[in-house]
Design a protein around this motif. Structure first.
Motif, PDB file in Angstrom:
ATOM      1  N   SER A 257       0.915  -1.040   0.168  1.00 28.25           N
ATOM      2  CA  SER A 257      -0.014   0.048   0.072  1.00 28.25           C
ATOM      3  C   SER A 257       0.827   1.316   0.038  1.00 28.25           C
ATOM      4  CB  SER A 257      -0.961  -0.038   1.321  1.00 28.25           C
ATOM      5  OG  SER A 257      -0.124   0.288   2.360  1.00 28.25           O
ATOM      6  N   LYS A 258       0.222   2.549  -0.454  1.00 29.43           N
ATOM      7  CA  LYS A 258       0.971   3.799  -0.274  1.00 29.43           C
ATOM      8  C   LYS A 258       1.577   3.850   0.917  1.00 29.43           C
ATOM      9  CE  LYS A 258       0.257   8.506  -1.664  1.00 29.43           C
ATOM     10  NZ  LYS A 258      -0.875   9.384  -2.277  1.00 29.43           N
ATOM     11  N   GLN A 259       0.988   3.824   2.087  1.00 30.79           N
ATOM     12  CA  GLN A 259       1.268   4.135   3.487  1.00 30.79           C
ATOM     13  C   GLN A 259       2.401   2.902   3.809  1.00 30.79           C
ATOM     14  OE1 GLN A 259      -1.104   5.651   6.412  1.00 30.79           O
ATOM     15  NE2 GLN A 259      -2.661   6.452   4.757  1.00 30.79           N
ATOM     16  N   SER A 260       2.441   1.821   3.356  1.00 31.04           N
ATOM     17  CA  SER A 260       3.679   0.828   3.671  1.00 31.04           C
ATOM     18  C   SER A 260       4.855   1.133   2.809  1.00 31.04           C
ATOM     19  CB  SER A 260       3.177  -0.659   3.325  1.00 31.04           C
ATOM     20  OG  SER A 260       3.032  -0.914   1.993  1.00 31.04           O
ATOM     21  N   HIS A 261       4.609   1.728   1.696  1.00 32.68           N
ATOM     22  CA  HIS A 261       5.754   2.482   0.984  1.00 32.68           C
ATOM     23  C   HIS A 261       6.633   3.431   1.576  1.00 32.68           C
ATOM     24  CE1 HIS A 261       6.163   0.267  -2.979  1.00 32.68           C
ATOM     25  NE2 HIS A 261       4.903  -0.010  -2.790  1.00 32.68           N
ATOM     26  N   ALA A 262       5.544   4.235   2.358  1.00 37.61           N
ATOM     27  CA  ALA A 262       6.198   5.473   3.109  1.00 37.61           C
ATOM     28  C   ALA A 262       6.874   4.965   4.223  1.00 37.61           C
ATOM     29  CB  ALA A 262       5.069   6.294   3.445  1.00 37.61           C
TER      30      ALA A 262
ATOM     31  N   GLU B  66      10.241   3.417   3.260  1.00 32.08           N
ATOM     32  CA  GLU B  66      11.124   4.386   2.746  1.00 32.08           C
ATOM     33  C   GLU B  66      11.876   5.065   4.215  1.00 32.08           C
ATOM     34  OE1 GLU B  66       9.231   7.387   0.460  1.00 32.08           O
ATOM     35  OE2 GLU B  66       9.020   6.028  -1.079  1.00 32.08           O
TER      36      GLU B  66
ATOM     37  N   GLY C 197       2.781   1.662   8.553  1.00 30.56           N
ATOM     38  CA  GLY C 197       2.119   2.559   7.913  1.00 30.56           C
ATOM     39  C   GLY C 197       0.816   2.708   8.657  1.00 30.56           C
TER      40      GLY C 197
ATOM     41  N   HIS D 166      -4.450  -1.792   3.380  1.00 29.39           N
ATOM     42  CA  HIS D 166      -5.362  -2.016   2.431  1.00 29.39           C
ATOM     43  C   HIS D 166      -6.741  -2.234   2.856  1.00 29.39           C
ATOM     44  CE1 HIS D 166      -2.992  -2.396  -1.307  1.00 29.39           C
ATOM     45  NE2 HIS D 166      -2.168  -3.196  -0.631  1.00 29.39           N
TER      46      HIS D 166
ATOM     47  N   PRO E 122       0.390   9.709   6.462  1.00 29.55           N
ATOM     48  CA  PRO E 122       0.729  10.520   5.053  1.00 29.55           C
ATOM     49  C   PRO E 122       1.050  12.193   5.594  1.00 29.55           C
ATOM     50  CG  PRO E 122      -1.544   9.875   5.451  1.00 29.55           C
ATOM     51  CD  PRO E 122      -0.955   9.247   6.688  1.00 29.55           C
TER      52      PRO E 122
ATOM     53  N   ALA F 108      -1.104  15.452   1.402  1.00 27.48           N
ATOM     54  CA  ALA F 108      -1.678  14.288   0.776  1.00 27.48           C
ATOM     55  C   ALA F 108      -2.981  13.912   1.416  1.00 27.48           C
ATOM     56  CB  ALA F 108      -0.577  13.243   0.909  1.00 27.48           C
TER      57      ALA F 108
END
Length: 154
Positions: free
Chosen positions: A16-21, A24, A115, A119, A147, A151
């Motif tokens: 998910s987008k937040q797990s990518h953050a 990082e 995150g 999902h 986030p 965002a």
């Protein structure tokens, strides 16, 4: 942790987008601390509960949809590739809840990074059920990556 033990950071990663953050952030922290990064990805479909859908590609080929295990392994491999600058250990866990798998990995960790949401179906919540469970039951410090404000406004 003794002076010879390497600092260990566990990150829950579901693509998910937040797990990518979270990934990082964990990679940067690993570089700063010369730490080991342990990436945990979970899938929980029972073997007989999933049947592949047949899909037609743009080229007209018929292909079978990838299994949940294949998808989880690809997500985990992509996360490991993104973290190639640090010492990475990946763990793809089958038939477990995400919170349980992360909490099990946290038993040997110095920090857990997750995150705020994955999902899950309730997009309006500020923190997801997995993040909440991990934050409430983890034996080590937990960093919940949210986030950025810009965002959120979108």
């Amino acid at each position: 942790m003794t002076n010879v033990d390497r600092f260990v950071i566990v990150v829950g990663f579901d693509g998910s987008k937040q797990s990518h953050a979270a990934l990082e952030w964990a990679i940067e922290e690993c570089q700063f601390r010369d730490a080991e990064l342990r990436i945990v990805t979970v899938w929980d479909k029972a073997p007989m509960s999933w049947y592949p859908a047949l899909l037609e590609t743009a080229a007209g080929e018929i292909v079978a949809e990838e299994s949940p295990q294949q998808q989880a392994e690809q997500i985990s491999a992509a996360a490991a590739q993104a973290a190639d600058a640090v010492n990475v250990v990946t763990r793809t866990v089958q038939n477990d809840s995400a919170a349980s798998a992360i909490l099990a990995a946290a038993q040997e960790a110095d920090l857990v990074v997750i995150g705020a949401r994955g999902h899950g179906g309730f997009a309006g919540l500020h923190i997801g059920s997995v993040s909440s469970q991990v934050a409430n039951h983890c034996p080590c410090p937990v960093l919940v990556v949210r986030p950025k404000a810009a965002a959120q406004a979108r």
